[in-house]
Design a protein around this motif. Sequence first.
Motif, short mmCIF file in Angstrom:
data_model
loop_
_atom_site.label_atom_id
_atom_site.label_comp_id
_atom_site.label_asym_id
_atom_site.label_seq_id
_atom_site.Cartn_x
_atom_site.Cartn_y
_atom_site.Cartn_z
N ALA A 1 0.79 -1.06 -0.07
CA ALA A 1 0.08 0.04 0.12
C ALA A 1 0.72 1.24 0.07
O ALA A 1 0.64 2.23 -0.54
N ALA A 2 1.94 1.17 0.78
CA ALA A 2 3.00 2.41 0.79
C ALA A 2 3.40 2.58 -0.53
O ALA A 2 3.77 3.81 -1.11
N ARG B 1 2.19 1.78 -3.31
CA ARG B 1 1.03 2.27 -4.39
C ARG B 1 1.02 3.76 -4.12
O ARG B 1 0.75 4.47 -4.91
N THR B 2 0.94 4.23 -2.85
CA THR B 2 0.78 5.67 -2.54
C THR B 2 1.81 6.32 -2.96
O THR B 2 1.61 7.65 -3.61
N THR C 1 1.55 9.52 -5.74
CA THR C 1 2.15 10.80 -5.32
C THR C 1 3.11 11.48 -6.37
O THR C 1 3.01 12.49 -6.84
#
Length: 273
Positions: free
Chosen positions: A215-216, A218-219, A223
Amino acid sequence: MSYSTPPAAGRFRRELSYLLRGLPVGIVAFTVAVTGFALGLGTLVIVGGIPVLAGTLRAARGMARVERRELEALPGRPLPPHHYRTTGGTGFGRVVRSLAEPQSWRDLAHMVLALPLRVAGFCLAVVWTVGGVGGVLFVAWGWALPRGEGHQGLLELMTGNDSYAGEAVFMTAVGALLLATSVPVVRGMVALNRSLAGVLLTNRTAAHRAAVAAAAARTGTATASAGTAGTTATAGADATTGTAGADATTGADATTGFAGTDATVPVPAPATV
């Protein structure tokens, strides 16, 4: 993947089948695990043990996948999640790095530790089902058993009563009791196998960490994409603004020049003497 609770009768047949075939499966798994581990460890000094250990771990991973699928399908409920690390690289380096995968070693441990449970499950399944049916049908075949000195039935061994009628009643009652309790006994053994699989074939913590890291990642990608899009938009806006300003300046200059050319200059009137 969705799971549905199977019907009671169908579930019992599948659980019984799981326990009965668990003994040969457990023997094969135990043999592969112990032989592969011992052979790989013994030949580790000549490098040949590394591919043997890697192949054994690969076999353990495949058997663990089958075991999870079966134990999830029997009650219609999923097991806790598990996670395998991604092994990068190619060639011999990839084989060496695969030995550092912790979940594969847990799968190998399950192949060894599950054998006692599989043996116990097979024995109880046979006794509670085959023994129960045989006891209920004792009157159909009990007459063929030899009787007399040296041939004693279960009731006679327990109480000293050598009556055939008493033996038939006793064996029928025992068979009925075994059949009546076969479902919870079989289900309990399956639950023990599921508990062992939950300890060794799953890893909720590792799966959660992998999900958080994904998830990090993908974030961070989103960004970075948003920042790139904003930079492109700003550059476009600046280019457009600069062009417009240049056009406006050029237009003003052109207008000024045109007006200066076409403007009528007033001539002063002659002075009156």
